[in-house]
Scaffold this motif. Structure first.
Motif, PDB file in Angstrom:
ATOM      1  N   UNK A  72      -2.618  13.374  -0.373  1.00  0.00           N
ATOM      2  CA  UNK A  72      -1.318  12.755  -0.669  1.00  0.00           C
ATOM      3  C   UNK A  72      -1.311  12.054  -2.021  1.00  0.00           C
ATOM      4  N   UNK A  73      -2.361  11.306  -2.326  1.00  0.00           N
ATOM      5  CA  UNK A  73      -2.344  10.467  -3.522  1.00  0.00           C
ATOM      6  C   UNK A  73      -3.217  10.969  -4.671  1.00  0.00           C
ATOM      7  N   UNK A  74      -4.155  11.861  -4.383  1.00  0.00           N
ATOM      8  CA  UNK A  74      -5.160  12.207  -5.398  1.00  0.00           C
ATOM      9  C   UNK A  74      -5.323  13.705  -5.602  1.00  0.00           C
ATOM     10  N   UNK A  75      -4.300  14.465  -5.313  1.00  0.00           N
ATOM     11  CA  UNK A  75      -4.360  15.925  -5.433  1.00  0.00           C
ATOM     12  C   UNK A  75      -4.811  16.356  -6.833  1.00  0.00           C
ATOM     13  N   UNK A  76      -4.382  15.664  -7.865  1.00  0.00           N
ATOM     14  CA  UNK A  76      -4.718  16.041  -9.243  1.00  0.00           C
ATOM     15  C   UNK A  76      -6.212  15.887  -9.538  1.00  0.00           C
ATOM     16  N   UNK A  77      -6.923  15.093  -8.745  1.00  0.00           N
ATOM     17  CA  UNK A  77      -8.342  14.869  -8.986  1.00  0.00           C
ATOM     18  C   UNK A  77      -9.244  15.881  -8.282  1.00  0.00           C
ATOM     19  N   UNK A  78      -8.701  16.674  -7.384  1.00  0.00           N
ATOM     20  CA  UNK A  78      -9.501  17.680  -6.678  1.00  0.00           C
ATOM     21  C   UNK A  78      -9.970  18.706  -7.685  1.00  0.00           C
ATOM     22  N   UNK A  79     -11.220  19.085  -7.747  1.00  0.00           N
ATOM     23  CA  UNK A  79     -12.296  18.836  -6.781  1.00  0.00           C
ATOM     24  C   UNK A  79     -13.287  17.761  -7.206  1.00  0.00           C
ATOM     25  N   UNK A  80     -12.951  16.908  -8.122  1.00  0.00           N
ATOM     26  CA  UNK A  80     -13.882  15.887  -8.633  1.00  0.00           C
ATOM     27  C   UNK A  80     -13.997  14.732  -7.635  1.00  0.00           C
ATOM     28  N   UNK A  81     -15.079  14.722  -6.849  1.00  0.00           N
ATOM     29  CA  UNK A  81     -15.248  13.740  -5.786  1.00  0.00           C
ATOM     30  C   UNK A  81     -15.243  12.308  -6.303  1.00  0.00           C
ATOM     31  N   UNK A  82     -15.854  12.077  -7.449  1.00  0.00           N
ATOM     32  CA  UNK A  82     -15.890  10.727  -8.014  1.00  0.00           C
ATOM     33  C   UNK A  82     -14.479  10.289  -8.399  1.00  0.00           C
ATOM     34  N   UNK A  83     -13.733  11.190  -9.011  1.00  0.00           N
ATOM     35  CA  UNK A  83     -12.354  10.875  -9.394  1.00  0.00           C
ATOM     36  C   UNK A  83     -11.481  10.643  -8.163  1.00  0.00           C
ATOM     37  N   UNK A  84     -11.728  11.395  -7.096  1.00  0.00           N
ATOM     38  CA  UNK A  84     -10.956  11.208  -5.863  1.00  0.00           C
ATOM     39  C   UNK A  84     -11.220   9.816  -5.303  1.00  0.00           C
ATOM     40  N   UNK A  85     -12.489   9.422  -5.248  1.00  0.00           N
ATOM     41  CA  UNK A  85     -12.803   8.099  -4.724  1.00  0.00           C
ATOM     42  C   UNK A  85     -12.176   7.007  -5.583  1.00  0.00           C
ATOM     43  N   UNK A  86     -12.258   7.139  -6.905  1.00  0.00           N
ATOM     44  CA  UNK A  86     -11.633   6.152  -7.800  1.00  0.00           C
ATOM     45  C   UNK A  86     -10.135   6.094  -7.571  1.00  0.00           C
ATOM     46  N   UNK A  87      -9.527   7.271  -7.409  1.00  0.00           N
ATOM     47  CA  UNK A  87      -8.088   7.339  -7.167  1.00  0.00           C
ATOM     48  C   UNK A  87      -7.724   6.649  -5.854  1.00  0.00           C
ATOM     49  N   UNK A  88      -8.489   6.929  -4.802  1.00  0.00           N
ATOM     50  CA  UNK A  88      -8.214   6.298  -3.510  1.00  0.00           C
ATOM     51  C   UNK A  88      -8.349   4.787  -3.613  1.00  0.00           C
ATOM     52  N   UNK A  89      -9.368   4.335  -4.314  1.00  0.00           N
ATOM     53  CA  UNK A  89      -9.555   2.892  -4.480  1.00  0.00           C
ATOM     54  C   UNK A  89      -8.402   2.280  -5.282  1.00  0.00           C
ATOM     55  N   UNK A  90      -7.934   2.999  -6.317  1.00  0.00           N
ATOM     56  CA  UNK A  90      -6.814   2.514  -7.120  1.00  0.00           C
ATOM     57  C   UNK A  90      -5.514   2.509  -6.323  1.00  0.00           C
ATOM     58  N   UNK A  91      -5.456   3.360  -5.300  1.00  0.00           N
ATOM     59  CA  UNK A  91      -4.265   3.475  -4.458  1.00  0.00           C
ATOM     60  C   UNK A  91      -4.417   2.678  -3.170  1.00  0.00           C
ATOM     61  N   UNK A  92      -5.325   1.736  -3.133  1.00  0.00           N
ATOM     62  CA  UNK A  92      -5.674   1.015  -1.908  1.00  0.00           C
ATOM     63  C   UNK A  92      -4.461   0.447  -1.179  1.00  0.00           C
ATOM     64  N   UNK A  93      -3.485  -0.020  -1.902  1.00  0.00           N
ATOM     65  CA  UNK A  93      -2.309  -0.614  -1.260  1.00  0.00           C
ATOM     66  C   UNK A  93      -1.472   0.433  -0.520  1.00  0.00           C
ATOM     67  N   UNK A  94      -1.649   1.697  -0.876  1.00  0.00           N
ATOM     68  CA  UNK A  94      -0.831   2.756  -0.281  1.00  0.00           C
ATOM     69  C   UNK A  94      -1.560   3.611   0.749  1.00  0.00           C
ATOM     70  N   UNK A  95      -2.892   3.634   0.693  1.00  0.00           N
ATOM     71  CA  UNK A  95      -3.624   4.508   1.606  1.00  0.00           C
ATOM     72  C   UNK A  95      -3.683   3.895   3.004  1.00  0.00           C
ATOM     73  N   UNK A  96      -4.077   4.705   3.953  1.00  0.00           N
ATOM     74  CA  UNK A  96      -4.105   4.268   5.346  1.00  0.00           C
ATOM     75  C   UNK A  96      -5.137   3.151   5.555  1.00  0.00           C
ATOM     76  N   UNK A  97      -4.877   2.303   6.531  1.00  0.00           N
ATOM     77  CA  UNK A  97      -5.843   1.249   6.847  1.00  0.00           C
ATOM     78  C   UNK A  97      -7.219   1.820   7.198  1.00  0.00           C
ATOM     79  N   UNK A  98      -7.252   2.939   7.882  1.00  0.00           N
ATOM     80  CA  UNK A  98      -8.530   3.546   8.264  1.00  0.00           C
ATOM     81  C   UNK A  98      -9.324   3.959   7.020  1.00  0.00           C
ATOM     82  N   UNK A  99      -8.654   4.532   6.037  1.00  0.00           N
ATOM     83  CA  UNK A  99      -9.332   4.943   4.812  1.00  0.00           C
ATOM     84  C   UNK A  99      -9.797   3.719   4.029  1.00  0.00           C
ATOM     85  N   UNK A 100      -8.966   2.684   3.960  1.00  0.00           N
ATOM     86  CA  UNK A 100      -9.377   1.445   3.277  1.00  0.00           C
ATOM     87  C   UNK A 100     -10.643   0.886   3.916  1.00  0.00           C
ATOM     88  N   UNK A 101     -10.694   0.908   5.232  1.00  0.00           N
ATOM     89  CA  UNK A 101     -11.876   0.407   5.935  1.00  0.00           C
ATOM     90  C   UNK A 101     -13.090   1.258   5.620  1.00  0.00           C
TER      91      UNK A 101
END
Length: 79
Positions: free
Chosen positions: A28-57
């Motif tokens: 949902x939030x990091x499609x442009x970073x696929x397949x770069x796993x490091x970039x995906x994780x950075x993107x998810x962390x930058x999107x922390x306010x929007x990602x699911x509580x389970x993913x934040x945990x």
């Protein structure tokens, strides 16, 4: 849908719980970073306010509920 974890080795090395918690958010939030796993994780962390509580945990961005209550000054009843 599992292609992101096949293409992204760092996320593929994560636990089943991490994959289950963050896969939808990664698409949902990091499609442009696929397949770069490091970039995906950075993107998810930058999107922390929007990602699911389970993913934040799973990313360690929030404490589990029991720890959160204790750190928030939650009071326990004495018996």
């Amino acid at each position: 849908m599992l292609a992101i974890f096949v293409a992204a080795p760092a996320l593929a090395d994560g636990t089943a719980a991490q994959r289950a918690a963050c896969e939808d958010d990664a698409y949902r939030f990091c499609q442009a970073q696929v397949p770069d796993a490091i970039a995906i994780e950075k993107c998810l962390r930058a999107s922390a306010a929007s990602i699911s509580p389970a993913c934040r945990t799973e990313l360690g961005l929030v404490a589990p509920a029991s720890e959160h209550e204790a750190s928030a000054g939650g009071k326990k009843r004495k018996r």
